[in-house]
Motif scaffolding. Sequence first.
Motif, PDB file in Angstrom:
ATOM      1  N   UNK A  95      23.209  57.877  57.536  1.00  0.00           N
ATOM      2  CA  UNK A  95      23.502  58.048  58.826  1.00  0.00           C
ATOM      3  C   UNK A  95      24.679  58.840  59.437  1.00  0.00           C
ATOM      4  N   UNK A  96      25.832  58.561  58.740  1.00  0.00           N
ATOM      5  CA  UNK A  96      26.826  59.308  59.131  1.00  0.00           C
ATOM      6  C   UNK A  96      26.973  60.896  58.780  1.00  0.00           C
ATOM      7  N   UNK A  97      26.051  61.287  57.767  1.00  0.00           N
ATOM      8  CA  UNK A  97      25.928  62.678  57.330  1.00  0.00           C
ATOM      9  C   UNK A  97      24.961  63.321  58.558  1.00  0.00           C
ATOM     10  N   UNK A  98      23.958  62.342  58.992  1.00  0.00           N
ATOM     11  CA  UNK A  98      23.039  62.979  60.025  1.00  0.00           C
ATOM     12  C   UNK A  98      23.885  63.031  61.421  1.00  0.00           C
ATOM     13  N   UNK A  99      24.604  62.217  61.788  1.00  0.00           N
ATOM     14  CA  UNK A  99      25.347  62.339  62.839  1.00  0.00           C
ATOM     15  C   UNK A  99      26.105  63.784  62.814  1.00  0.00           C
ATOM     16  N   UNK A 100      26.932  63.914  61.667  1.00  0.00           N
ATOM     17  CA  UNK A 100      27.846  65.018  61.618  1.00  0.00           C
ATOM     18  C   UNK A 100      26.964  66.450  61.571  1.00  0.00           C
ATOM     19  N   UNK A 117      23.421  42.313  68.750  1.00  0.00           N
ATOM     20  CA  UNK A 117      22.563  42.695  68.053  1.00  0.00           C
ATOM     21  C   UNK A 117      22.678  43.210  66.634  1.00  0.00           C
ATOM     22  N   UNK A 118      23.742  43.575  66.233  1.00  0.00           N
ATOM     23  CA  UNK A 118      24.474  43.923  65.169  1.00  0.00           C
ATOM     24  C   UNK A 118      25.705  42.919  64.865  1.00  0.00           C
ATOM     25  N   UNK A 119      25.796  42.734  63.452  1.00  0.00           N
ATOM     26  CA  UNK A 119      26.935  41.890  63.319  1.00  0.00           C
ATOM     27  C   UNK A 119      28.125  42.545  63.689  1.00  0.00           C
ATOM     28  N   UNK A 120      29.158  41.736  63.989  1.00  0.00           N
ATOM     29  CA  UNK A 120      30.484  42.372  64.430  1.00  0.00           C
ATOM     30  C   UNK A 120      31.158  43.071  63.503  1.00  0.00           C
ATOM     31  N   UNK A 156      24.234  49.298  65.090  1.00  0.00           N
ATOM     32  CA  UNK A 156      25.348  49.396  64.106  1.00  0.00           C
ATOM     33  C   UNK A 156      24.819  49.382  62.665  1.00  0.00           C
ATOM     34  N   UNK A 157      23.928  48.262  62.641  1.00  0.00           N
ATOM     35  CA  UNK A 157      23.533  48.162  61.183  1.00  0.00           C
ATOM     36  C   UNK A 157      22.910  49.276  60.372  1.00  0.00           C
ATOM     37  N   UNK A 158      22.312  50.324  61.222  1.00  0.00           N
ATOM     38  CA  UNK A 158      21.704  51.207  60.625  1.00  0.00           C
ATOM     39  C   UNK A 158      22.650  52.506  60.259  1.00  0.00           C
TER      40      UNK A 158
END
Length: 265
Positions: free
Chosen positions: A76-81, A103-106, A69-71
């Motif tokens: 990244x959101x644009x890449x997913x879209x 592994x990523x902050x909550x 989630x830290x990435x």
Amino acid sequence: MELIDIGANLTHESFDHDRDAMMARARQAGVVQMVVTGASREHSPLALELARAHPGELFATAGVHPHHASEYTSECDAEMRQLHTNAEVVAVGECGLDYFRDFSPRPAQRRAFEMQLQIAVDTGKPLFLHQRDAHADFMAIMRGFRDRIGPAVVHCFTGTREELYDYLDNDWHVGITGWLCDERRGQHLREMVRDIPANRLMVETDSPYLLPRTLRPMPKDRRNEPMFLPHIVEELARDRGEDVAVTAANATATTRAFFRLPTPG
């Protein structure tokens, strides 16, 4: 039996040396289609590549697992879209919350989850969800999107009866893996799987992880792969008190409708 594996991590490096042979073994075992899990910024595009290389047989999800989630930046959101503009990408995820390992902050996990839920809202695609040791926050976030999202499956279900009924009460689907076959951690599932309606139940290997511990003989490399899905279905059918052909046919029909998959051939 014709089966569909809804969660196979086929981009994993352990398959790099024999991916074609692994797929041939799956076909021989009756696994006619597979959904390749996209669970990170790196591997979601690779899942799409595999799906494009095997049209009608492989399909992909695109998302970012809570471990990564830290990435999940705006880029990244644009890449997913962009990935979700492709027809081969049939679900949003793997996304959700995992407080077992953190592994990523909550806060980062919750933000990434909400942003991916918004992709599901905007695209109308079903959700491929992950939840471990984070049920209260998971349900709170999902409730905020309840009236805007479409179908959802909580994949690799390993939780409690309370969690199961929360999912079923929301008309979500449930994915069962070889965790069912683990006498140390999965024994409680053997009674609970009877409670999952046939039109909410799907099956998966989560390969190369979660090799069924009841498999005989065990592969020397201890790697799980889709060819072992029939073994999971046999155990599942026994626990549900059903003929294995019934369990298989129902799971396949449910999966095909959920992901809107074509009939092979």
